[in-house]
Design a protein around this motif. Structure first.
Motif, PDB file in Angstrom:
ATOM      1  N   LEU A  51       5.365  -8.321  17.207  1.00  0.00           N
ATOM      2  CA  LEU A  51       4.479  -7.609  16.294  1.00  0.00           C
ATOM      3  C   LEU A  51       3.359  -8.545  15.848  1.00  0.00           C
ATOM      4  O   LEU A  51       3.542  -9.762  15.803  1.00  0.00           O
ATOM      5  CB  LEU A  51       5.263  -7.112  15.070  1.00  0.00           C
ATOM      6  N   PRO A  52       2.209  -8.003  15.528  1.00  0.00           N
ATOM      7  CA  PRO A  52       1.077  -8.870  15.166  1.00  0.00           C
ATOM      8  C   PRO A  52       1.273  -9.522  13.803  1.00  0.00           C
ATOM      9  O   PRO A  52       2.019  -9.033  12.947  1.00  0.00           O
ATOM     10  CB  PRO A  52      -0.108  -7.898  15.145  1.00  0.00           C
ATOM     11  N   GLU A  53       0.579 -10.647  13.614  1.00  0.00           N
ATOM     12  CA  GLU A  53       0.602 -11.314  12.310  1.00  0.00           C
ATOM     13  C   GLU A  53       0.031 -10.410  11.230  1.00  0.00           C
ATOM     14  O   GLU A  53       0.434 -10.472  10.075  1.00  0.00           O
ATOM     15  CB  GLU A  53      -0.200 -12.613  12.378  1.00  0.00           C
ATOM     16  N   ARG A  54      -0.898  -9.536  11.603  1.00  0.00           N
ATOM     17  CA  ARG A  54      -1.557  -8.667  10.624  1.00  0.00           C
ATOM     18  C   ARG A  54      -0.741  -7.414  10.335  1.00  0.00           C
ATOM     19  O   ARG A  54      -1.246  -6.484   9.701  1.00  0.00           O
ATOM     20  CB  ARG A  54      -2.933  -8.257  11.138  1.00  0.00           C
ATOM     21  N   LEU A  55       0.514  -7.323  10.822  1.00  0.00           N
ATOM     22  CA  LEU A  55       1.360  -6.154  10.607  1.00  0.00           C
ATOM     23  C   LEU A  55       1.275  -5.679   9.155  1.00  0.00           C
ATOM     24  O   LEU A  55       1.367  -6.474   8.224  1.00  0.00           O
ATOM     25  CB  LEU A  55       2.811  -6.494  10.943  1.00  0.00           C
ATOM     26  N   ARG A  56       1.106  -4.360   8.969  1.00  0.00           N
ATOM     27  CA  ARG A  56       1.029  -3.813   7.619  1.00  0.00           C
ATOM     28  C   ARG A  56       1.944  -2.613   7.493  1.00  0.00           C
ATOM     29  O   ARG A  56       2.026  -1.790   8.406  1.00  0.00           O
ATOM     30  CB  ARG A  56      -0.405  -3.410   7.280  1.00  0.00           C
ATOM     31  N   VAL A  57       2.628  -2.545   6.365  1.00  0.00           N
ATOM     32  CA  VAL A  57       3.481  -1.404   6.046  1.00  0.00           C
ATOM     33  C   VAL A  57       2.677  -0.468   5.150  1.00  0.00           C
ATOM     34  O   VAL A  57       2.250  -0.857   4.056  1.00  0.00           O
ATOM     35  CB  VAL A  57       4.768  -1.853   5.334  1.00  0.00           C
ATOM     36  N   LEU A  58       2.459   0.754   5.615  1.00  0.00           N
ATOM     37  CA  LEU A  58       1.643   1.714   4.875  1.00  0.00           C
ATOM     38  C   LEU A  58       2.463   2.372   3.778  1.00  0.00           C
ATOM     39  O   LEU A  58       3.614   2.771   3.996  1.00  0.00           O
ATOM     40  CB  LEU A  58       1.084   2.765   5.837  1.00  0.00           C
ATOM     41  N   ALA A  59       1.860   2.488   2.620  1.00  0.00           N
ATOM     42  CA  ALA A  59       2.545   3.055   1.457  1.00  0.00           C
ATOM     43  C   ALA A  59       1.996   4.436   1.140  1.00  0.00           C
ATOM     44  O   ALA A  59       0.882   4.792   1.548  1.00  0.00           O
ATOM     45  CB  ALA A  59       2.382   2.136   0.251  1.00  0.00           C
ATOM     46  N   HIS A  60       2.795   5.212   0.386  1.00  0.00           N
ATOM     47  CA  HIS A  60       2.332   6.512  -0.097  1.00  0.00           C
ATOM     48  C   HIS A  60       1.540   6.298  -1.380  1.00  0.00           C
ATOM     49  O   HIS A  60       2.081   5.877  -2.407  1.00  0.00           O
ATOM     50  CB  HIS A  60       3.531   7.422  -0.360  1.00  0.00           C
ATOM     51  N   GLY A  61       0.237   6.565  -1.313  1.00  0.00           N
ATOM     52  CA  GLY A  61      -0.601   6.337  -2.490  1.00  0.00           C
ATOM     53  C   GLY A  61      -0.509   7.417  -3.539  1.00  0.00           C
ATOM     54  O   GLY A  61      -0.972   7.240  -4.658  1.00  0.00           O
ATOM     55  N   GLY A  62       0.087   8.557  -3.179  1.00  0.00           N
ATOM     56  CA  GLY A  62       0.174   9.677  -4.116  1.00  0.00           C
ATOM     57  C   GLY A  62      -0.661  10.846  -3.630  1.00  0.00           C
ATOM     58  O   GLY A  62      -0.996  10.964  -2.451  1.00  0.00           O
ATOM     59  N   ASP A  63      -0.998  11.730  -4.581  1.00  0.00           N
ATOM     60  CA  ASP A  63      -1.774  12.912  -4.221  1.00  0.00           C
ATOM     61  C   ASP A  63      -3.270  12.598  -4.285  1.00  0.00           C
ATOM     62  O   ASP A  63      -3.677  11.447  -4.471  1.00  0.00           O
ATOM     63  CB  ASP A  63      -1.402  14.086  -5.133  1.00  0.00           C
ATOM     64  N   LEU A  64      -4.092  13.626  -4.142  1.00  0.00           N
ATOM     65  CA  LEU A  64      -5.538  13.409  -4.097  1.00  0.00           C
ATOM     66  C   LEU A  64      -6.093  12.957  -5.440  1.00  0.00           C
ATOM     67  O   LEU A  64      -7.123  12.268  -5.489  1.00  0.00           O
ATOM     68  CB  LEU A  64      -6.228  14.683  -3.610  1.00  0.00           C
ATOM     69  N   ALA A  65      -5.427  13.343  -6.534  1.00  0.00           N
ATOM     70  CA  ALA A  65      -5.851  12.851  -7.854  1.00  0.00           C
ATOM     71  C   ALA A  65      -5.605  11.345  -7.952  1.00  0.00           C
ATOM     72  O   ALA A  65      -6.429  10.601  -8.507  1.00  0.00           O
ATOM     73  CB  ALA A  65      -5.105  13.591  -8.954  1.00  0.00           C
ATOM     74  N   ALA A  66      -4.475  10.899  -7.402  1.00  0.00           N
ATOM     75  CA  ALA A  66      -4.201   9.460  -7.382  1.00  0.00           C
ATOM     76  C   ALA A  66      -5.218   8.730  -6.523  1.00  0.00           C
ATOM     77  O   ALA A  66      -5.601   7.593  -6.818  1.00  0.00           O
ATOM     78  CB  ALA A  66      -2.786   9.217  -6.873  1.00  0.00           C
ATOM     79  N   ARG A  67      -5.665   9.372  -5.452  1.00  0.00           N
ATOM     80  CA  ARG A  67      -6.682   8.761  -4.607  1.00  0.00           C
ATOM     81  C   ARG A  67      -7.958   8.520  -5.391  1.00  0.00           C
ATOM     82  O   ARG A  67      -8.584   7.456  -5.269  1.00  0.00           O
ATOM     83  CB  ARG A  67      -6.966   9.649  -3.394  1.00  0.00           C
ATOM     84  N   THR A  68      -8.356   9.483  -6.211  1.00  0.00           N
ATOM     85  CA  THR A  68      -9.557   9.314  -7.023  1.00  0.00           C
ATOM     86  C   THR A  68      -9.390   8.169  -8.011  1.00  0.00           C
ATOM     87  O   THR A  68     -10.310   7.369  -8.224  1.00  0.00           O
ATOM     88  CB  THR A  68      -9.875  10.617  -7.765  1.00  0.00           C
ATOM     89  N   ALA A  69      -8.209   8.083  -8.628  1.00  0.00           N
ATOM     90  CA  ALA A  69      -7.956   7.002  -9.572  1.00  0.00           C
ATOM     91  C   ALA A  69      -7.978   5.644  -8.888  1.00  0.00           C
ATOM     92  O   ALA A  69      -8.550   4.676  -9.404  1.00  0.00           O
ATOM     93  CB  ALA A  69      -6.611   7.229 -10.264  1.00  0.00           C
ATOM     94  N   ASP A  70      -7.373   5.551  -7.709  1.00  0.00           N
ATOM     95  CA  ASP A  70      -7.370   4.285  -6.981  1.00  0.00           C
ATOM     96  C   ASP A  70      -8.773   3.921  -6.504  1.00  0.00           C
ATOM     97  O   ASP A  70      -9.134   2.735  -6.452  1.00  0.00           O
ATOM     98  CB  ASP A  70      -6.419   4.371  -5.792  1.00  0.00           C
TER      99      ASP A  70
END
Length: 895
Positions: A195-214
């Protein structure tokens, strides 16, 4: 010699989902389909499993919460979300493009004898005739014309299964040309490859309202940066601003320290005249120097916030014109004029849009500043009377003649330095702390020559350092601490610019006295520690020794948009036993016409003697030590064109190669920014001759854009003996056409040796150093994790000063073992549950509240502050993820 630093620019910005995916590793899903009460379906679980497999092939994994959130989506929503996610990742990796090289069986089918292959091509070009036997093999009926180049090619001598372009001119062929026989499918990649050194585990950021806050959090972080943003951050800033509302500015910060960032923010605020009632009073309060006004006018006219590209100024609406004149009117005229004189031509054109003389009665000081800039001759008219009255209100202005005269501070400084008048120069520079630090080396040299003024310089420095920006502070520290011996490395200058030229010259300065250097370094380091200590204290911090090779960010405005944001000059290890594959892809545009880019490497010995190349003129170096995929000479849309170079570091070392300089040339001198697209990068493969796809997204470790007015990019240097890659991200100035790497071998050696010497000398502060200082100033206990997996513990002892503690971190003077040191049971946060040690007193790195990591492989929680070059499984929703620039920004001056 002269180099040019790359400046990246593209007309398209990534969308909000892609911005947050890159910056936070988060995926956002509709709230209605991701509720806790929903149960996964069989179809949903099957679909998520397929998505997981696709993500793994791109070097990404799903976190448990994101997997659960996806599994409860209906089939349509899951399909839409999965396709969008994969499309964003493919674009970031470059996997959404056709990467067929000239020799489709590369590296096995790359010709062993470049000269013989060239001779066959020339013979075919000069002597091949239609309806006659092949001039090479003599077979009749095998010669046919190719499209679109019309070259006559023998299908017996040149195997259509292996070529993606014309064997004679290497131009990409029409996809339906009969010469392009179907190639046997390449073997699938080994599923067990690393696996690459840059391997990333994707997380659940929440709903679209959470997206706006982030999005709001990311916007606030960018607006808080003290220096110029990188091109990628600039693009992201615009995307994030578009999520905000101009009629509700509750999100707007009170100050924006980055001047160019402020200009872009102001231009966005003023883009809608309907919102002027809200935006004018709020935005003009952010302007505190005259150049802020000029930057704003340039940006809203389509120019560059760094004032490198000043276009014809757009019309300024009357309400905005009055607001900007009122801002200029409240500034001190002498300072305003000084600012204007830095860009006199641009200001004279800007004044034509602001009409300051029409408003001279209402805004007399603004009119006075422009009059001084334009050297207006005073007469007996009404305007002259208003200007004289404004001048008489200033104690330093002289309006006795037919011109208004104001004192010019820069000229006085230059005169004092030219006269070697150290006290006068120090007194003047003390008024501008940033300028004092920029002139510090010059002042110390003059003071050392006079023998009795070093104390005065250091006293002024001690007063100035609390007021300067962190970038200036770190730059001065890096420069001064290397000045005890003459000519340790060449002097390298990185002046600001879209295609800024970096000058490499011999260092002819004499050394500074060791005592003066030591005292200066003590003052500068002490200020860094003082600012870091003003941040909230923590009980435990973790620092990875692997960050020692990473450079603290500088000159970010010219950094390339890249998959991994690596500061220029940083050096990272290449895993043992693995090989490197460089790649290049480009697509022509209507502006560029037919364009030939060339991926090349220049090979050097330990003393920077040129020992070989691998490019279109020499496809193989020492058989398999370096192998080129062939030279494609056109890149029509939509396929574009691709080139690769395989590097076997063990074989290169055996051949006496120490340094490998990677270069991309525009053979026919087309600027990168004129292309529809151009990017390059590197993959790290498990073993030489590894089978599988020629472009493997899972193995991509870095991908970066090629843009700007440059025609030759030098992205990196590989140290074969050290098994490291140093990221340069510079472009080299070239003239003419028909570029080949051997013609630039001497210049590339000067470049490589100069930049390697600069970054290895300590003249640029390392991110590992900065992390250590931050940890020492804020934490009672610091754990250093080493390359071999071991760790060392350092606890602040009773009475130990911060500087002493910081100097001990990383040395053998550890405090390993239970019960040692005085800080093991202290908890400055006051949280009874926030202890960071186990029952035996040994620190648990996973409970750190502050961490600076090479890879995000610690299960940290509780809103810990974390920098990780490769975030891996770190969740931005649980932690406060820091960018490298944030480590610098956190040292902002008081107030």
């Amino acid at each position: 010699m002269t180099l040019t630093i790359s400046s990246t620019r593209t007309d398209s910005r990534r969308g909000l989902a892609a911005v947050l995916l890159s910056r936070r590793g988060a995926v956002y899903l509709p709230a209605a389909t991701a509720g806790d009460a929903a149960r996964p379906t069989a179809d949903g679980l099957a679909g998520v499993s397929l998505l997981e497999a696709d993500l793994l092939e791109r070097g990404h994994l799903l976190s448990a919460d994101l997997r659960q959130a996806l599994a409860v989506l209906d089939t349509r929503a899951l399909t839409v979300a999965g396709r969008a996610l994969l499309a964003d990742l493919d674009h970031a990796l470059g996997a959404d493009r056709d990467h067929a090289p000239l020799f489709r069986g590369f590296p096995e089918t790359t010709h062993a004898d470049t000269g013989a292959f060239y001779a066959d091509r020339v013979l075919a070009l000069l002597f091949q005739k239609p309806r006659l036997p092949c001039v090479l093999c003599g077979v009749d009926g095998t010669v046919h014309a190719l499209a679109p180049c019309a070259h006559l090619v023998c299908r017996m001598c040149f195997d259509g299964k292996d070529f993606s372009g014309c064997p004679v001119c290497h131009r990409r062929l029409d996809a339906d040309d009969p010469f392009l026989s179907l190639q046997a499918p390449r073997p699938d990649a080994d599923p067990d490859r690393a696996l690459p050194e840059r391997l990333r585990v994707l997380a659940h950021g929440g709903d679209l309202a959470a997206r706006t806050a982030d999005a709001g959090r990311e916007l606030s972080a960018l607006l808080a940066r003290t220096g110029a943003l990188s091109p990628q951050d600039t693009d992201d800033l615009q995307t994030l601003l578009d999520t905000r509302d101009r009629t509700d500015l509750s999100w707007l910060p009170r100050t924006v320290p980055g001047r160019e960032t402020k200009a872009r923010l102001l231009a966005w605020l003023f883009a809608d005249p309907a919102a002027y009632a809200v935006t004018l009073p709020a935005a003009t309060g952010l302007i505190d120097i005259a150049t802020d006004v000029l930057r704003l006018l340039v940006v809203r006219s389509g120019g560059d916030a760094g004032l490198l590209d000043v276009p014809r100024f757009a019309q300024v609406p009357r309400p905005l014109r009055r607001a900007l004149l009122s801002v200029l009117d409240r500034l001190e005229p002498a300072l305003a004029v000084e600012d204007m004189r830095r860009h006199p031509t641009a200001w004279k054109h800007a004044a034509e849009r602001l009409h300051p003389f029409e408003y001279a009665e209402r805004y007399p000081r603004a009119a006075l500043a422009v009059a001084v800039l334009r050297d207006v001759r005073l007469t007996d008219d009404a305007l002259s009377g208003r200007l004289r009255a404004a001048a008489r209100s200033l104690p330093y202005a002289d309006a006795s003649g037919d011109r208004i005269r104001l004192p010019h501070w820069p000229a006085r400084v230059e005169a004092a330095l030219a006269d070697r008048d150290v006290p006068a120069a120090v007194a003047l520079l003390a008024q501008r702390p940033g300028e004092l630090l920029r002139r510090l080396d010059h002042l110390l040299r003059l003071a050392a020559a006079n023998g009795d003024h070093i104390d005065a310089v250091l006293a002024a420095l001690d007063t100035a350092v609390p007021k300067v920006s962190p970038a200036v502070l770190l730059s001065a520290l890096g420069e001064i601490r290397t000045r005890t011996a003459p000519g340790q490395h060449d002097r390298v200058f990185f002046p600001k610019g879209g295609n800024a030229k970096a000058h490499i010259v011999a260092d002819e300065r004499g050394p500074l006295p060791a005592d003066a250097v030591a005292r200066t370094v003590t003052v500068l380091t002490g200020e860094i520690l003082r600012r870091a200590a003003a941040r909230p204290p923590v009980d435990l911090a973790v620092v990875d020794a692997g960050l020692d090779g990473v450079i603290a960010p500088f000159a970010e405005r010219t950094a390339s948009r890249a998959l991994v944001t690596l500061p220029r000059g940083s050096e990272l290890p290449v895993p043992e036993g693995r090989t490197v594959r460089l790649f290049l892809h480009w697509t022509e545009s209507a502006v560029s016409g037919r364009t030939d880019l060339d991926l090349s490497v220049a090979l050097y010995t330990a003393d920077w003697q040129h020992t070989g190349t691998c490019d279109y003129t020499d496809l193989r170096f020492r058989k398999n030590a370096a192998v080129h995929s062939g030279d494609l000479t056109s890149a029509p849309a939509p396929q574009g064109a691709a080139e690769f170079v395989d590097l076997d570091l063990d074989r290169l070392a055996a051949a006496g190669v120490r340094y490998v300089v990677a270069v991309v040339f525009s053979f026919n001198n087309v600027a990168f920014e004129d292309l529809d697209e151009a990017f390059a990068g590197l993959m790290v493969r498990d073993r030489p001759g590894e089978e599988g796809p020629v472009f493997d997204p899972r193995q991509v470790e870095q991908r970066f854009d090629l843009t700007g007015r440059a025609r030759a990019a030098v992205p990196m240097i590989l140290d074969v003996a050290g098994r490291t890659m140093r990221w340069l991200d510079v472009v080299k100035g070239v003239t003419g056409t028909h570029h080949a790497v051997h013609r630039h071998a001497d210049a590339l050696a000067t470049l490589g040796e100069g930049l390697t010497g600069l970054f290895a000398s300590g003249a640029r502060v390392g991110l590992g150093e900065l992390a250590t200082w931050q940890a020492a100033a804020r934490a009672r206990t610091v754990v250093v994790r080493h390359h071999d997996g071991s760790a060392s513990t350092y606890r602040r002892r009773d009475g130990e000063e911060t500087a002493e503690f910081a100097g001990r971190i990383g040395t053998p003077a550890t405090d390993d073992g239970p019960g040692r040191g005085s800080g093991e049971d202290r908890n400055p946060t006051g949280d009874p549950d926030a202890g960071s040690h186990d029952a035996a007193g040994a620190p648990d790195p996973a409970r750190a509240q502050l961490a600076y990591l090479l890879r995000g492989d610690l299960p940290l929680t509780g809103q810990a502050e974390v920098f990780a070059l490769h975030p891996a499984g770190l969740d931005a929703g649980e932690l406060r993820l820091l960018a490298a620039s944030d480590l610098v920004t956190s040292l902002a001056a008081d107030g």
